[in-house]
Every structure is written in structure tokens, then in C-alpha cells.
Design an enzyme around this catalytic site. Structure first.
Site, PDB file in Angstrom:
ATOM      1  N   ASP A  32      -6.680   8.758  -3.816  1.00  0.00           N
ATOM      2  CA  ASP A  32      -7.060   7.476  -2.820  1.00  0.00           C
ATOM      3  C   ASP A  32      -7.828   6.925  -2.598  1.00  0.00           C
ATOM      4  O   ASP A  32      -8.946   6.792  -3.188  1.00  0.00           O
ATOM      5  CB  ASP A  32      -7.380   8.002  -1.138  1.00  0.00           C
ATOM      6  CG  ASP A  32      -5.778   7.095   0.316  1.00  0.00           C
ATOM      7  OD1 ASP A  32      -6.130   6.129  -0.050  1.00  0.00           O
ATOM      8  OD2 ASP A  32      -5.098   8.893   0.648  1.00  0.00           O
ATOM      9  N   SER A  85      -1.915   2.976   1.875  1.00  0.00           N
ATOM     10  CA  SER A  85      -1.947   4.955   2.162  1.00  0.00           C
ATOM     11  C   SER A  85      -0.785   4.996   2.571  1.00  0.00           C
ATOM     12  O   SER A  85      -0.130   5.968   2.181  1.00  0.00           O
ATOM     13  CB  SER A  85      -2.985   5.281   2.849  1.00  0.00           C
ATOM     14  OG  SER A  85      -4.243   5.204   1.731  1.00  0.00           O
ATOM     15  N   ASP A 175     -10.193  -8.620   4.367  1.00  0.00           N
ATOM     16  CA  ASP A 175      -9.161  -8.985   3.710  1.00  0.00           C
ATOM     17  C   ASP A 175      -8.857  -9.974   2.671  1.00  0.00           C
ATOM     18  O   ASP A 175      -7.727 -10.254   1.705  1.00  0.00           O
ATOM     19  CB  ASP A 175      -7.346  -8.156   3.786  1.00  0.00           C
ATOM     20  CG  ASP A 175      -7.414  -7.046   4.628  1.00  0.00           C
ATOM     21  OD1 ASP A 175      -8.252  -5.920   3.559  1.00  0.00           O
ATOM     22  OD2 ASP A 175      -6.967  -6.757   5.638  1.00  0.00           O
ATOM     23  N   ARG A 292       0.671  -3.126  10.378  1.00  0.00           N
ATOM     24  CA  ARG A 292       0.492  -1.770   9.274  1.00  0.00           C
ATOM     25  C   ARG A 292      -0.895  -1.098  11.235  1.00  0.00           C
ATOM     26  O   ARG A 292      -1.027  -1.224  11.801  1.00  0.00           O
ATOM     27  CB  ARG A 292      -1.604  -1.961   8.717  1.00  0.00           C
ATOM     28  CG  ARG A 292      -2.190  -0.219   8.609  1.00  0.00           C
ATOM     29  CD  ARG A 292      -2.543  -1.143   7.297  1.00  0.00           C
ATOM     30  NE  ARG A 292      -2.826   0.027   6.492  1.00  0.00           N
ATOM     31  CZ  ARG A 292      -3.409   0.021   5.462  1.00  0.00           C
ATOM     32  NH1 ARG A 292      -3.863  -0.485   4.480  1.00  0.00           N
ATOM     33  NH2 ARG A 292      -4.674   1.591   5.742  1.00  0.00           N
ATOM     34  N   ASP A 436     -10.748   5.128  -1.650  1.00  0.00           N
ATOM     35  CA  ASP A 436     -10.164   4.552  -0.392  1.00  0.00           C
ATOM     36  C   ASP A 436     -11.443   4.346   1.363  1.00  0.00           C
ATOM     37  O   ASP A 436     -11.565   3.068   1.033  1.00  0.00           O
ATOM     38  CB  ASP A 436      -8.916   4.401   0.448  1.00  0.00           C
ATOM     39  CG  ASP A 436      -7.330   3.640   0.915  1.00  0.00           C
ATOM     40  OD1 ASP A 436      -8.462   1.959   0.825  1.00  0.00           O
ATOM     41  OD2 ASP A 436      -7.809   4.042   1.812  1.00  0.00           O
ATOM     42  N   HIS A 478      -2.744   3.665  -4.126  1.00  0.00           N
ATOM     43  CA  HIS A 478      -3.132   2.727  -4.248  1.00  0.00           C
ATOM     44  C   HIS A 478      -4.332   2.209  -4.661  1.00  0.00           C
ATOM     45  O   HIS A 478      -5.172   3.580  -5.496  1.00  0.00           O
ATOM     46  CB  HIS A 478      -2.876   1.369  -3.165  1.00  0.00           C
ATOM     47  CG  HIS A 478      -3.515   2.469  -2.016  1.00  0.00           C
ATOM     48  ND1 HIS A 478      -5.123   1.958  -1.971  1.00  0.00           N
ATOM     49  CD2 HIS A 478      -3.198   3.088  -1.013  1.00  0.00           C
ATOM     50  CE1 HIS A 478      -5.871   2.343  -1.108  1.00  0.00           C
ATOM     51  NE2 HIS A 478      -5.426   3.082  -0.536  1.00  0.00           N
ATOM     52  N   HIS A 507      -8.037  -3.003  -0.441  1.00  0.00           N
ATOM     53  CA  HIS A 507      -7.532  -2.725  -1.193  1.00  0.00           C
ATOM     54  C   HIS A 507      -7.181  -3.509  -2.617  1.00  0.00           C
ATOM     55  O   HIS A 507      -7.902  -5.237  -2.402  1.00  0.00           O
ATOM     56  CB  HIS A 507      -5.715  -1.801  -1.275  1.00  0.00           C
ATOM     57  CG  HIS A 507      -5.608  -0.960  -0.248  1.00  0.00           C
ATOM     58  ND1 HIS A 507      -4.806  -0.450   0.295  1.00  0.00           N
ATOM     59  CD2 HIS A 507      -6.749  -0.553   0.051  1.00  0.00           C
ATOM     60  CE1 HIS A 507      -5.139   0.125   1.687  1.00  0.00           C
ATOM     61  NE2 HIS A 507      -6.285   0.160   1.288  1.00  0.00           N
TER      62      HIS A 507
END
EC number: 5.4.2.12
Length: 565
Positions: A32, A85, A175, A292, A436, A478, A507
Site C-alpha cells: 500500500d 486504496s 492534499d 471518500r 501508505d 497507489h 498520495h
């Protein structure tokens, strides 16, 4: 790559592969947050000691290659959209590309179908006499939410009868760039001002930073959710301001280090008499507009569950609550949602179960649902309990991932090893989460430790594959740990005013590796050279081939071929 529709009804029996044998144990390892990027000091995977994965890479291009794990390859709107994920494991397990997350919401908003669904009609019942509360991340990062979707929802709700609207904003800085919250709030205030000109009482009511207020996940710290509950629902917070802009500017000025966008303290907006402008009351409607799931599930429980006991809610208003999507298909949480999930049909897990393949799946709590529920097309439970075993290893509760960066990688590997050596299973599937979960903390030293632990776990699994003459597939869902620096357009790391490199905690848009091997891999198996744009959805057909089956014709094509040697 076009989004594929669900397959029409077809027989479940898989044809035998003409050149690959059945009966080999196949280990499928998902790392991950393990992308591929150029070596540099901010690539934790490169810096870490990872001899097992390094050795696999040396088999390129025949048995190691890169595949896409973001954007249209996993059903997201554009190739500027980072994978995650949930959509990654959906694609890995489904073998097909379905509209996902933000794209589902975009389609529903663009067509207007969002307003025709049961979820919107449910909250619409509160528009005449109650307030519509919108709670979510104020960001255009496209990972948890998107600002333009909030704008469209505000417009659509006001046009369909919402007379009083309160927005409860969670600032990002994870993000998107830290400090961008001011720009988003300014734009939102402009939108709300236009609604007020049309007679809609629309205002920002409360807020806070995503990592400190409301958006906890995996039940790591319920106090985060409580701070959000107090501000959004009760209208109580240690900081009270006349506007959200005033809140952002003053809180950030008072303590720039602690009051970053991610960790902004909770605040409420008050009127001239000092009363909060938007607490949630009986009869109101509430929408959490993140698409999400992982950082909305805990708040959803507090908003929906009568017998909730994780913190003292003080009061529990009787509201009509809906999520933007359903955040937990297993728990059916929330019961009402504005956009229905993709109907993922005929997943590889169901095909293999119907063809007698015995499967073991394992991960720790934070990713257990990904190798089971999401892998199986957002479906809970077993396809065939006589053929399948799913095992969850409890994650460390209440301990930050950078404090325990090895997480449960070795325990997962040991469980997988035991399952392989037992020879009771034809497929052993695991998720190793370190890249991750530790990567998200922004702690590079800890992430390096986590990557090393993940590599050690892979070695344990591959050694077991070697002992039974099996086959392995090692891939990822990812990127994350391979790039921990924010960068300018030329790719150079961005630095703050003190010259320190700004840490990237999100990510990435990078491709991920996939490697195949093991003593059971038939001679002549190679990666194809004609699928330059292949992505995660191509993995399912590949795994089916390694089990000795041809994949269904509606699946994305296999990555492998068998050549004569």
C-alpha cells in the site's frame, strides 16, 4: 482508457488457459502506498534498505514493470486525480474499470440525477422548516472532496427549496498547499453572498483543521471527532469569531506552527450577540459532502447511531442525515446517501470461488477491508465460506503510525507464510500498509523504517512461495512513500521561508510496480510489451492466468504472455 460497463450475464465457468497449469499456489501481495519515482533523498522507498524489492526490479522488463494506479485507469475523472486504496483495490479485484468516487459524484451532479435520488429527496423534507448543514473538507485536492462539487450542491439545493444553509468547513493543507484555506473560504463566502442575494440564508457556521477536527479514521482518536461534533453540532468551540476568514487569519497568526491548515483548532462563527449561527437542531438536514469514506465513517456513526457511546454527544438532534456516498457498505452506513456506489459485478474473487479456487486474505485492521470488501467489489462476507478464509490482524489502537512504523507487516507476512505452507489455499492475498499509513504522517525517517519492514515482510512470503513451488504477484494500489516532498513545476522540492523542504503527505500520481515470479511460474511467461497504458484493472486477468484460467473477455487484458523459449 474508457470506463467499462458492467458485464452482461455470462456463465461463471472459466476456460482453462491453453499454456498455463492449474494447481500452483499464487501469492498476491499489495504494497500500500508504494509507487515508483526517480531516486532522490525524498524517495523513502529508494532510501530504505529494500533488498527483496530491489531484486525483483532487476527482472525488468520481462517480470517487472510499471502500471497506472490513478486517474482514468481506476475510474476517476481525469489523470490529475490521485488514486486511493478504495478505488485501487476495487480495480485490482474487479478486472474492470468502473466510475469511482469523484467521478460518480460528477456524473450525478452533471446529469442532475443526484436530485432525483432517494437520498436527496430524504434530506429535502427538511428544507421547508429546517436548516441544511453541509460538513466536509474544503479543498480541490480531489482525494476526499472537491470544492466545485460543493459549489454545485449549494446551487442545486438552493434551487430545490433549501432556504437556510450552513456550511461547516474542514481545512486541508494535506492534499493541497498549507494556507490555501484562506482562498477557498474567500471563494465560498462569495458563493454564499450570491445565495443571500437570492433570499437564501447561507453562511459558514464552524470549522477546523482536518487532522485535528472531525476527520479521524480507523477509530484512532475519537477526540478528533468530538471536537468536530462540539463545533458543528453543538455550536461550541474554544474559539469564536464573527466570520470564518477572521478565524483562519487570527488562528494562523497566533501560532503558525500549530495552526496549520491540517491542525487548525475548532472554531464557531457567532452573530452580533455572540450566539453561534449554525448549530444543528432537531428537524435539520445534514450532508457530509466528502466522497471518500475513510475519514467520514466515524462522524457518520455519531450522526446516525442512536446508541452511540464513543464520546458524550451532550445532545443528539433528530436530523435527516445523508452522506455524499455510502461510506461503509458492510455497515450500511449511512443509511441514506446522495450518490449510489458503483455496481461492481463479476469480480475475480467471485469467479475464482465459483471455479473452486481456495482463497486466504489477510491484512491488519487499517487495510483489512481493502483485501476483502473492496477487492470483492464493495461486497461484504464470503462468496463461498467453504473455500475462503479472511483474517484480520488488529492494528495498534491509539498509536501514531510514525511511532510504530513497522506496524503489523511481519505479523501479516507470518500469517501468509503459514497459509502458503499449509497448502490449504490456492491464493494467498495480503495488503502490507506501511508505505501508505506511515507516509501520510510526513515523517520521513519513520517511513523509511516502514518501507524496510514491508520489504522484510515480502521476503517472508516469497520464501514460503519458494518452498511450495508457487507463483507470486507483488504490486501496489497507489503511490505515496516514493515521494515525500512537495515540488514545483520543474520537479524541484518546494521550500518554506526557512529553507526547509515542504513535506508531501498525500498520495501521488506515480505509477506502481508489478512483479511476477516464483518456481511455479511456467517457462516463457513474460510481461507483454503492447500494453503501455495498463493499470491496476489489468492485474485480475493476470492473476487468473497464473491460476491456470483464461480471463473473461470483458476484463481488461492480461499483462502476461507465454513465449516459446
Amino acid at each position: 482508457m474508457a470506463t467499462r460497463p458492467a458485464a452482461e450475464e455470462k456463465p461463471w465457468e472459466l476456460a482453462a488457459h491453453p499454456r498455463l497449469p492449474k494447481g500452483r499456489t499464487v501469492a498476491v501481495v499489495v504494497l500500500d502506498g508504494w509507487g515508483e519515482a526517480a531516486p532522490d533523498p525524498f524517495n523513502c522507498i529508494h532510501v530504505a534498505d529494500t533488498p527483496t524489492l530491489d531484486a525483483l526490479k532487476k527482472a525488468a522488463p520481462e517480470r517487472w514493470r510499471l502500471i497506472k494506479a490513478h486517474g482514468t485507469a481506476v475510474g476517476l475523472p481525469t489523470d490529475d486525480d490521485m488514486g486511493n486504496s478504495e478505488v485501487g483495490h476495487n480495480a485490482l479485484g474487479a478486472g474492470q474499470i468502473y466510475a469511482q468516487g469523484a467521478k460518480l459524484v460528477d456524473l450525478a451532479l452533471g446529469s442532475g440525477k443526484i436530485y432525483e435520488g432517494e437520498g436527496f429527496k430524504y434530506i429535502q423534507q427538511s428544507f421547508q422548516d429546517g436548516t441544511l448543514h453541509l460538513i466536509g473538507l474544503l479543498s480541490d485536492g480531489g482525494v476526499h472532496s472537491r470544492f466545485d462539487q460543493l459549489q454545485l450542491l449549494l446551487q442545486g439545493a438552493s434551487e430545490r427549496g433549501a432556504k437556510r444553509i450552513r456550511v461547516h468547513v474542514l481545512t486541508d493543507g494535506r492534499d493541497v498547499a498549507d494556507g490555501s484555506s484562506v482562498r477557498f473560504v474567500e471563494m465560498l463566502e462569495e458563493d454564499l453572498a450570491r445565495l443571500r442575494e437570492k433570499g437564501v440564508d447561507a453562511r459558514i457556521a464552524s470549522g477546523g483543521g482536518r487532522m485535528y477536527v472531525t476527520m479521524d479514521r480507523y477509530e484512532n482518536d475519537w477526540q478528533v471527532v468530538k471536537r468536530g461534533w462540539d463545533a458543528h453540532v453543538l455550536g461550541e468551540a474554544p474559539h469564536r469569531f464573527r466570520s470564518a476568514l477572521e478565524a483562519l487569519r487570527k488562528l494562523r497568526e497566533e501560532d503558525p506552527k500549530k495552526a496549520s491548515d491540517q491542525y487548525l483548532p475548532p472554531f464557531v462563527v457567532v452573530d452580533g450577540s455572540g450566539e453561534p449561527v449554525g448549530p444543528v437542531r432537531d428537524g435539520d438536514a445534514v450532508v457530509t459532502f466528502n466522497f471518500r469514506a475513510d475519514r467520514m465513517v466515524m462522524l457518520a456513526k455519531a450522526l446516525e447511531y442512536e446508541g452511540f457511546d464513543r464520546f458524550d454527544r451532550v445532545r443528539f438532534p433528530r436530523t435527516r442525515y445523508a452522506g455524499m456516498l455510502q461510506y461503509d457498505g458492510e455497515l450500511k452506513l449511512p443509511r441514506h446517501y446522495l450518490v449510489a456506489p458503483p455496481e461492481i459485478q463479476r469480480t475475480s474473487g467471485e469467479y475464482l470461488a465459483r471455479n473452486g479456487v481456495r482463497t486466504y486474505a489477510c491484512s491488519e485492521t487499517v487495510k483489512f477491508g481493502h483485501v476483502t470488501f473492496f477487492w470483492n467489489g464493495n461486497r461484504s462476507g464470503y462468496f463461498d465460506q467453504n473455500l475462503e478464509k479472511y483474517e484480520e490482524i488488529p492494528s495498534d489502537a491509539g498509536i501514531p503510525f510514525n511511532v510504530q512504523p513497522k506496524m503489523k507487516a511481519l505479523e501479516i507476512a507470518q500469517k501468509a507464510r503459514d497459509a502458503i505452507l499449509s497448502q490449504k489455499f490456492d491464493q494467498v492475498r495480503v495488503n502490507i500498509a506501511n508505505g501508505d499509513m506511515v507516509g501520510h504522517t510526513g515523517d520521513m525517517e519513520a517511513t523509511i523504517v516502514g518501507c524496510k519492514a514491508a520489504d522484510e515482510a515480502v521476503k517472508i512470503i516469497l520464501d514460503a512461495v519458494e518452498q511450495v513451488g508457487g507463483v507470486f504477484v507483488v504490486t501496489a494500489d497507489h503511490g505515496n512513500a516514493e515521494d515525500m516532498a512537495k515540488r514545483d513545476k520543474s520537479g524541484e522540492p518546494l521550500r518554506d521561508k526557512d529553507g526547509k523542504v515542504q513535506t508531501l503527505t498525500s498520495h501521488t500520481l506515480n505509477p506502481v510496480p508489478i512483479a511476477i515470479g516464483g518456481p511455479g511460474l511456467a517457462p516463457g511467461v513474460r510481461f507483454r510489451t503492447d500494453l503501455a497504458s495498463a493499470g491496476l484493472a489489468n492485474v485480475a486477468a493476470t492473476v487468473m492466468n497464473l491460476h491456470g484460467f483464461q480471463a473473461p473477455d470483458h476484463y481488461e487484458p492480461t499483462l502476461i504472455q507465454v513465449v516459446d523459449e
